[in-house]
Design a protein around this motif. Structure first.
Motif, PDB file in Angstrom:
ATOM      1  N   ARG A 117      25.159  13.086 -56.094  1.00  0.00           N
ATOM      2  CA  ARG A 117      23.990  13.119 -55.806  1.00  0.00           C
ATOM      3  C   ARG A 117      23.553  14.710 -55.420  1.00  0.00           C
ATOM      4  N   LYS A 118      22.734  15.303 -56.047  1.00  0.00           N
ATOM      5  CA  LYS A 118      22.397  16.705 -55.965  1.00  0.00           C
ATOM      6  C   LYS A 118      21.113  16.807 -55.210  1.00  0.00           C
ATOM      7  N   ILE A 119      20.136  16.237 -55.834  1.00  0.00           N
ATOM      8  CA  ILE A 119      18.672  16.250 -55.330  1.00  0.00           C
ATOM      9  C   ILE A 119      18.266  14.742 -55.166  1.00  0.00           C
ATOM     10  N   LEU A 120      17.584  14.388 -54.260  1.00  0.00           N
ATOM     11  CA  LEU A 120      16.726  13.003 -54.229  1.00  0.00           C
ATOM     12  C   LEU A 120      15.450  13.302 -53.851  1.00  0.00           C
ATOM     13  N   LYS A 149       2.054   9.933 -47.377  1.00  0.00           N
ATOM     14  CA  LYS A 149       3.394  10.287 -47.052  1.00  0.00           C
ATOM     15  C   LYS A 149       3.610  11.407 -47.410  1.00  0.00           C
ATOM     16  N   PRO A 150       4.321  12.267 -46.702  1.00  0.00           N
ATOM     17  CA  PRO A 150       4.558  13.466 -47.181  1.00  0.00           C
ATOM     18  C   PRO A 150       5.948  13.557 -48.239  1.00  0.00           C
ATOM     19  N   LEU A 151       6.045  14.365 -48.989  1.00  0.00           N
ATOM     20  CA  LEU A 151       7.326  14.376 -50.002  1.00  0.00           C
ATOM     21  C   LEU A 151       8.612  14.513 -48.994  1.00  0.00           C
ATOM     22  N   VAL A 152       9.829  13.711 -49.130  1.00  0.00           N
ATOM     23  CA  VAL A 152      11.084  14.074 -48.747  1.00  0.00           C
ATOM     24  C   VAL A 152      11.998  14.323 -49.717  1.00  0.00           C
ATOM     25  N   ILE A 153      12.398  15.700 -49.735  1.00  0.00           N
ATOM     26  CA  ILE A 153      13.666  16.214 -50.726  1.00  0.00           C
ATOM     27  C   ILE A 153      14.707  16.402 -50.008  1.00  0.00           C
ATOM     28  N   TYR A 154      15.724  15.648 -50.506  1.00  0.00           N
ATOM     29  CA  TYR A 154      17.039  15.891 -49.993  1.00  0.00           C
ATOM     30  C   TYR A 154      17.903  16.755 -51.036  1.00  0.00           C
ATOM     31  N   TYR A 155      18.591  17.706 -50.684  1.00  0.00           N
ATOM     32  CA  TYR A 155      19.679  18.527 -51.208  1.00  0.00           C
ATOM     33  C   TYR A 155      20.774  18.346 -50.830  1.00  0.00           C
ATOM     34  N   LYS A 156      21.793  17.634 -51.748  1.00  0.00           N
ATOM     35  CA  LYS A 156      23.156  17.156 -51.214  1.00  0.00           C
ATOM     36  C   LYS A 156      23.020  16.686 -49.865  1.00  0.00           C
ATOM     37  N   ASP A 157      24.051  17.065 -48.951  1.00  0.00           N
ATOM     38  CA  ASP A 157      24.027  16.434 -47.578  1.00  0.00           C
ATOM     39  C   ASP A 157      23.401  17.692 -46.665  1.00  0.00           C
ATOM     40  N   GLU A 158      22.917  18.809 -47.360  1.00  0.00           N
ATOM     41  CA  GLU A 158      22.993  20.147 -46.523  1.00  0.00           C
ATOM     42  C   GLU A 158      21.499  20.217 -46.059  1.00  0.00           C
ATOM     43  N   LEU A 159      20.708  19.692 -46.707  1.00  0.00           N
ATOM     44  CA  LEU A 159      19.115  20.166 -46.369  1.00  0.00           C
ATOM     45  C   LEU A 159      18.151  19.082 -46.793  1.00  0.00           C
ATOM     46  N   VAL A 160      17.295  18.618 -45.840  1.00  0.00           N
ATOM     47  CA  VAL A 160      16.230  17.769 -45.949  1.00  0.00           C
ATOM     48  C   VAL A 160      14.968  18.510 -45.715  1.00  0.00           C
ATOM     49  N   ALA A 161      13.950  18.288 -46.811  1.00  0.00           N
ATOM     50  CA  ALA A 161      12.742  18.994 -46.710  1.00  0.00           C
ATOM     51  C   ALA A 161      11.403  18.067 -46.808  1.00  0.00           C
ATOM     52  N   ASN A 162      10.257  18.460 -45.971  1.00  0.00           N
ATOM     53  CA  ASN A 162       9.130  17.460 -46.108  1.00  0.00           C
ATOM     54  C   ASN A 162       8.122  18.610 -46.936  1.00  0.00           C
ATOM     55  N   SER A 163       7.368  18.314 -47.522  1.00  0.00           N
ATOM     56  CA  SER A 163       5.909  19.028 -48.136  1.00  0.00           C
ATOM     57  C   SER A 163       5.196  18.459 -48.796  1.00  0.00           C
ATOM     58  N   LEU A 176      11.010  25.703 -54.595  1.00  0.00           N
ATOM     59  CA  LEU A 176       9.609  25.850 -53.970  1.00  0.00           C
ATOM     60  C   LEU A 176       8.882  24.879 -53.237  1.00  0.00           C
ATOM     61  N   LEU A 177       8.415  24.899 -52.079  1.00  0.00           N
ATOM     62  CA  LEU A 177       7.752  23.939 -51.268  1.00  0.00           C
ATOM     63  C   LEU A 177       6.578  24.601 -50.811  1.00  0.00           C
ATOM     64  N   LYS A 178       5.661  23.574 -50.939  1.00  0.00           N
ATOM     65  CA  LYS A 178       4.219  23.916 -50.504  1.00  0.00           C
ATOM     66  C   LYS A 178       3.349  23.076 -49.741  1.00  0.00           C
ATOM     67  N   GLY A 179       2.737  23.423 -48.675  1.00  0.00           N
ATOM     68  CA  GLY A 179       1.912  22.495 -48.085  1.00  0.00           C
ATOM     69  C   GLY A 179       2.647  21.585 -46.847  1.00  0.00           C
ATOM     70  N   ASP A 180       2.389  22.128 -45.636  1.00  0.00           N
ATOM     71  CA  ASP A 180       3.187  21.381 -44.315  1.00  0.00           C
ATOM     72  C   ASP A 180       4.436  21.480 -44.559  1.00  0.00           C
ATOM     73  N   VAL A 181       5.150  22.501 -44.864  1.00  0.00           N
ATOM     74  CA  VAL A 181       6.552  22.623 -45.252  1.00  0.00           C
ATOM     75  C   VAL A 181       7.425  22.426 -43.829  1.00  0.00           C
ATOM     76  N   PHE A 182       8.625  21.622 -44.015  1.00  0.00           N
ATOM     77  CA  PHE A 182       9.409  21.625 -42.823  1.00  0.00           C
ATOM     78  C   PHE A 182      10.961  21.373 -43.422  1.00  0.00           C
ATOM     79  N   VAL A 183      11.795  22.441 -43.220  1.00  0.00           N
ATOM     80  CA  VAL A 183      13.012  22.278 -43.740  1.00  0.00           C
ATOM     81  C   VAL A 183      14.033  21.842 -42.491  1.00  0.00           C
ATOM     82  N   ASP A 184      14.740  20.974 -42.782  1.00  0.00           N
ATOM     83  CA  ASP A 184      15.920  20.821 -41.684  1.00  0.00           C
ATOM     84  C   ASP A 184      17.214  21.131 -42.491  1.00  0.00           C
TER      85      ASP A 184
END
Length: 222
Positions: A117-120, A149-163, A176-184
């Motif tokens: 898995r690369k992107i979820l 609910k905000p989008l949840v985007i997982y990149y590998k096991d390295e990064l989780v983003a909401n937008s 590219l993320l837009k709107g209430d962006v949060f990246v862990d």
């Protein structure tokens, strides 16, 4: 007499698909149609060998300029392709261009060349995808919606983003993320907040608008 005509139409439809798009397999409890459209209902299965397969309860296939390349589904839909799979409650898909749109409660997974898995993507109201170009665009429900609910985007096991909106281009590795962006950003021990953010997954660089950054580090570490 009507039954004979119906069987002839189905046979003609299948022959047309095989002639135009190589091998396409179709199953359904009921198939009916006319010149440029065919309706499939009940345990529908459509496969273009080497490209994509899908299951759903209701689908239509339409022809343009003699090419039966256009599929539209209604109800829970599951689609599988060489680099991943997705579920939604409706879909349009072009067999010729390997591109489509998933809508309503979309969950999609895109894998790397090793099948990992690369992107979820979760909570997408709409997801446009082009498998040939490896480009993906998604958006959440409006914030005013009852089931937002905000989008949840997982990149590998390295990064989780909401937008609220995202774009991902496999060739550049940029999200590219837009709107209430949060990246862990777990890989780099940092959290990023922004209204808009470009994140390059290849070198972990980023650039954005209205950015706030939190860095995590261990005290006493060199």
């Amino acid at each position: 007499m009507k039954k004979t005509i119906s069987v002839f139409l189905v046979i003609l439809f299948i022959v047309s698909i095989f002639a135009v798009t190589s091998t396409v397999r179709i199953r359904a409890k009921k198939i009916s149609g006319r010149k440029d459209i065919v309706y499939l209902t009940g345990e529908v299965y459509i496969e273009k060998v080497g490209d994509v397969s899908l299951t759903t309860e209701s689908a239509t296939m339409t022809a343009k300029n003699g090419n039966w390349n256009y599929i539209e589904t209604a109800g829970l839909t599951h689609i599988s392709f060489s680099s991943g799979d997705a579920t939604s409650f409706s879909m349009t898909y072009n067999l010729n261009t390997s591109s489509g749109i998933l809508k309503h409660n979309v969950i999609a997974r895109f894998n790397d060349e090793n099948g990992k898995r690369k992107i979820l993507v979760q909570n997408a109201e709409k997801l446009d995808f082009n498998l040939e170009k490896e480009e993906y665009t998604g958006e959440a429900l409006p914030k005013s919606a009852k089931d937002f609910k905000p989008l949840v985007i997982y990149y590998k096991d390295e990064l989780v983003a909401n937008s609220l909106y995202f774009e991902y281009d496999e060739s550049t590795g940029i999200i590219l993320l837009k709107g209430d962006v949060f990246v862990d950003d777990k890989k780099n021990n940092r959290k990023i907040y922004a209204t808009e953010l470009y994140y390059n997954t290849k070198d972990d660089s980023f650039e954005g608008t209205n950015v706030s950054l939190e860095m995590e580090f261990e005290e006493g570490a060199e």
